[in-house]
Design a protein around this motif. Structure first.
Motif, PDB file in Angstrom:
ATOM      1  N   ILE A   1     -68.965  74.233 -84.313  1.00 61.76           N
ATOM      2  CA  ILE A   1     -68.050  75.364 -84.262  1.00 61.76           C
ATOM      3  C   ILE A   1     -68.113  76.090 -85.590  1.00 61.76           C
ATOM      4  N   GLU A   2     -68.218  77.400 -85.530  1.00 61.16           N
ATOM      5  CA  GLU A   2     -68.336  78.212 -86.742  1.00 61.16           C
ATOM      6  C   GLU A   2     -67.230  79.259 -86.763  1.00 61.16           C
ATOM      7  N   PHE A   3     -66.569  79.403 -87.895  1.00 64.03           N
ATOM      8  CA  PHE A   3     -65.522  80.413 -88.060  1.00 64.03           C
ATOM      9  C   PHE A   3     -66.153  81.733 -88.494  1.00 64.03           C
ATOM     10  N   PHE A   4     -65.682  82.843 -87.935  1.00 68.10           N
ATOM     11  CA  PHE A   4     -66.168  84.143 -88.380  1.00 68.10           C
ATOM     12  C   PHE A   4     -65.053  85.179 -88.238  1.00 68.10           C
ATOM     13  N   GLN A   5     -65.222  86.277 -88.956  1.00 69.08           N
ATOM     14  CA  GLN A   5     -64.245  87.360 -88.935  1.00 69.08           C
ATOM     15  C   GLN A   5     -64.686  88.385 -87.907  1.00 69.08           C
ATOM     16  N   PHE A   6     -63.830  88.622 -86.906  1.00 65.99           N
ATOM     17  CA  PHE A   6     -64.133  89.576 -85.844  1.00 65.99           C
ATOM     18  C   PHE A   6     -63.168  90.743 -85.988  1.00 65.99           C
ATOM     19  N   GLY A   7     -63.581  91.742 -86.792  1.00 65.52           N
ATOM     20  CA  GLY A   7     -62.672  92.842 -87.108  1.00 65.52           C
ATOM     21  C   GLY A   7     -61.532  92.324 -87.959  1.00 65.52           C
ATOM     22  N   ILE A   8     -60.290  92.500 -87.498  1.00 60.22           N
ATOM     23  CA  ILE A   8     -59.146  91.992 -88.235  1.00 60.22           C
ATOM     24  C   ILE A   8     -58.721  90.622 -87.698  1.00 60.22           C
ATOM     25  N   LEU A   9     -59.461  90.077 -86.720  1.00 60.69           N
ATOM     26  CA  LEU A   9     -59.096  88.813 -86.097  1.00 60.69           C
ATOM     27  C   LEU A   9     -60.010  87.701 -86.578  1.00 60.69           C
TER      28      LEU A   9
ATOM     29  N   PRO B   1     -51.838  65.038 -90.042  1.00 58.73           N
ATOM     30  CA  PRO B   1     -52.823  64.701 -91.082  1.00 58.73           C
ATOM     31  C   PRO B   1     -54.015  63.950 -90.497  1.00 58.73           C
ATOM     32  N   LEU B   2     -55.125  63.979 -91.214  1.00 56.95           N
ATOM     33  CA  LEU B   2     -56.361  63.389 -90.724  1.00 56.95           C
ATOM     34  C   LEU B   2     -56.217  61.888 -90.489  1.00 56.95           C
ATOM     35  N   ASN B   3     -55.588  61.164 -91.432  1.00 61.79           N
ATOM     36  CA  ASN B   3     -55.466  59.706 -91.272  1.00 61.79           C
ATOM     37  C   ASN B   3     -54.600  59.337 -90.068  1.00 61.79           C
ATOM     38  N   THR B   4     -53.596  60.155 -89.765  1.00 62.82           N
ATOM     39  CA  THR B   4     -52.755  59.912 -88.593  1.00 62.82           C
ATOM     40  C   THR B   4     -53.552  60.118 -87.307  1.00 62.82           C
ATOM     41  N   LEU B   5     -54.354  61.180 -87.268  1.00 65.34           N
ATOM     42  CA  LEU B   5     -55.174  61.448 -86.085  1.00 65.34           C
ATOM     43  C   LEU B   5     -56.199  60.346 -85.846  1.00 65.34           C
ATOM     44  N   VAL B   6     -56.763  59.806 -86.931  1.00 64.48           N
ATOM     45  CA  VAL B   6     -57.722  58.707 -86.783  1.00 64.48           C
ATOM     46  C   VAL B   6     -57.035  57.483 -86.175  1.00 64.48           C
ATOM     47  N   TRP B   7     -55.796  57.207 -86.595  1.00 63.43           N
ATOM     48  CA  TRP B   7     -55.049  56.080 -86.013  1.00 63.43           C
ATOM     49  C   TRP B   7     -54.826  56.319 -84.521  1.00 63.43           C
ATOM     50  N   VAL B   8     -54.396  57.528 -84.168  1.00 66.87           N
ATOM     51  CA  VAL B   8     -54.166  57.848 -82.753  1.00 66.87           C
ATOM     52  C   VAL B   8     -55.473  57.719 -81.963  1.00 66.87           C
ATOM     53  N   GLN B   9     -56.575  58.191 -82.541  1.00 66.65           N
ATOM     54  CA  GLN B   9     -57.874  58.079 -81.887  1.00 66.65           C
ATOM     55  C   GLN B   9     -58.214  56.614 -81.590  1.00 66.65           C
TER      56      GLN B   9
ATOM     57  N   GLU C   1     -61.553  66.361 -84.513  1.00 70.98           N
ATOM     58  CA  GLU C   1     -62.336  67.550 -84.840  1.00 70.98           C
ATOM     59  C   GLU C   1     -61.556  68.460 -85.783  1.00 70.98           C
ATOM     60  N   GLU C   2     -62.267  69.442 -86.321  1.00 68.28           N
ATOM     61  CA  GLU C   2     -61.664  70.369 -87.282  1.00 68.28           C
ATOM     62  C   GLU C   2     -61.769  71.796 -86.774  1.00 68.28           C
ATOM     63  N   ASN C   3     -60.681  72.538 -86.895  1.00 70.11           N
ATOM     64  CA  ASN C   3     -60.692  73.960 -86.579  1.00 70.11           C
ATOM     65  C   ASN C   3     -61.126  74.723 -87.822  1.00 70.11           C
ATOM     66  N   PRO C   4     -62.318  75.337 -87.809  1.00 71.39           N
ATOM     67  CA  PRO C   4     -62.800  76.011 -89.015  1.00 71.39           C
ATOM     68  C   PRO C   4     -61.973  77.226 -89.404  1.00 71.39           C
ATOM     69  N   ALA C   5     -61.198  77.768 -88.480  1.00 70.99           N
ATOM     70  CA  ALA C   5     -60.392  78.941 -88.787  1.00 70.99           C
ATOM     71  C   ALA C   5     -59.197  78.595 -89.661  1.00 70.99           C
ATOM     72  N   THR C   6     -58.659  77.375 -89.515  1.00 73.83           N
ATOM     73  CA  THR C   6     -57.458  76.991 -90.255  1.00 73.83           C
ATOM     74  C   THR C   6     -57.673  75.810 -91.185  1.00 73.83           C
ATOM     75  N   GLY C   7     -58.745  75.047 -90.989  1.00 69.58           N
ATOM     76  CA  GLY C   7     -58.954  73.846 -91.773  1.00 69.58           C
ATOM     77  C   GLY C   7     -58.154  72.666 -91.257  1.00 69.58           C
ATOM     78  N   ARG C   8     -57.370  72.863 -90.200  1.00 63.40           N
ATOM     79  CA  ARG C   8     -56.593  71.779 -89.620  1.00 63.40           C
ATOM     80  C   ARG C   8     -57.470  70.897 -88.725  1.00 63.40           C
ATOM     81  N   HIS C   9     -57.089  69.628 -88.623  1.00 67.67           N
ATOM     82  CA  HIS C   9     -57.769  68.722 -87.710  1.00 67.67           C
ATOM     83  C   HIS C   9     -56.930  68.547 -86.449  1.00 67.67           C
TER      84      HIS C   9
END
Length: 378
Positions: A136-144, A361-369, A335-343
């Motif tokens: 997944i790649e983040f990009f700028q689409f106009g103002i979005l 947080p990443l460590n919490t998501l790994v535990w849930v996984q 996984e990581e959302n490249p638009a926000t940096g959130r996992h």
């Protein structure tokens, strides 16, 4: 020193190489459906700036408008003109650059044309590619801000990386990725948190349960480990429920709150000072309430005997969002959302995907996984 990119640059936002009919070819370049509207919008912005600039120099217009304009009109006109010209230049430059991809079933040929007009040709045997990678790649689409989903042939030489599929839609992206890997008889590759995972062709359609029986998936969950922060685990007779302990806030939430506050201020001002219909204000109130409710939403996931159920929890209501049967689950990935940096946690089956914990947080998501994988395969 600027870091060298390790990923290939692609131009298109809608690209598909048909490998079912050989030989095949396609051009990786900006689409006309994006180019023409973009050029029109850019020219319109520049024209509006020039048009307004003409009237600004009219002394009578300047005198009558001086009491009502907070920002210097010359500055705003210059912004419109420069922004419009910048959009036109960038779109034209993008259209002049392209990569043509040719595939005959045995080798891949890439013709790369840069802005200066020079063409460079790269050729590589299909056997020398590491596999079919999805990213997944983040990009700028106009103002979005948008995400671009890319499936490509991975090669150690960045110039020989060939796109197979590019889209701004995530619909069926995992199945499309697997179909390309099977059609080309190459491993499927995906990278998460700096780690690269390779899936052999024979394992692509196997469930987690079957992979566990074959010894290819092993549970790493340890019940003695302490529960991570931000979540609560509730054990009931017929299910286990993982839910977010509290609402998590970050910079994006505060920015959203600022705009919502500005919206409600303007809305109230217009309500008392404007003659617009009451239903317009009612609609505005509903939009504002809906946006606020989204800010206070929490997710919980119920682990039942045969399936996982995702529930959206709002301050006053709960909504069942999605469910996925354990026997159908093929992967559970952080996984990581490249638009926000959130996992976030993504649960995949052949025809469905479930997303949980976008702000955890990443460590919490790994535990849930690890917890979910253990419950699915056992």
């Amino acid at each position: 020193m600027r870091a060298i990119s390790k990923t290939a640059h692609h131009y298109s936002h809608c690209f598909a190489l048909n490998v079912d009919k050989l030989p095949t070819k396609n051009s990786d370049r900006i689409a006309l459906r994006i180019l023409y509207p973009g050029l029109f919008f850019g020219i319109l912005l520049a024209a509006l700036g020039l048009f307004d600039l003409w009237f600004v120099f009219d002394s009578s217009m300047r005198e009558t408008s001086a009491d009502y304009i907070w920002i210097n009109p010359l500055f705003m006109d210059a912004v419109f003109i420069l922004l419009g010209c910048g959009i036109v230049f960038k779109l034209l430059a993008s259209y002049l650059c392209y990569r043509k991809i040719f595939f005959d079933g045995k080798s891949v040929t890439i013709v790369d044309r840069k802005l200066g007009g020079k063409k460079i040709t790269y050729k590589e045997n299909l056997k020398n590619y590491d596999g079919v990678e999805m990213r997944i790649e983040f990009f700028q689409f106009g103002i979005l801000n948008r995400n671009r989903y890319i499936i490509e042939l991975k090669n150690k030489n960045i110039h020989k990386i060939a796109p197979l599929y590019i889209s701004t839609s995530s619909k069926n992206i995992r199945q499309i990725w697997k179909n390309y890997a099977k059609a080309l008889n190459l491993p499927a590759i995906i990278s998460h948190n700096g780690e690269t995972k390779t899936i052999e062709v024979d394992d692509l359609d196997k469930s987690l349960k079957l992979l566990a029986k074959e010894g290819k998936v092993v549970s790493t969950y340890n019940a003695d480990n302490p529960l991570p922060e931000h979540i609560v685990l509730v054990r009931k007779r017929d299910k286990k429920v993982i839910k977010m302990m509290k609402i998590l806030w970050d910079g994006y939430n505060f920015i959203m709150m600022f705009f919502l506050a500005a919206f409600i201020a303007v809305w109230v001002f217009e309500m008392f000072c404007s003659a617009l219909s009451w239903w317009v204000f009612a609609l505005g109130a509903l939009v504002w309430a809906w946006a606020v409710a989204l800010l206070f939403r929490r997710d919980k996931i119920a682990v039942k005997k045969a399936k996982l159920v995702l529930v959206h929890k709002f301050p006053l209501l709960n909504f069942k969002n999605n469910e996925i049967f354990k026997d159908d689950i093929e992967a559970i990935e952080v996984e990581e959302n490249p638009a926000t940096g959130r996992h976030f946690l993504a649960i995949y089956s052949k025809n469905k995907s479930v997303v949980f914990g976008k702000k955890l947080p990443l460590n919490t998501l790994v535990w849930v996984q690890n917890f979910l994988i253990d419950n699915v395969i056992k």
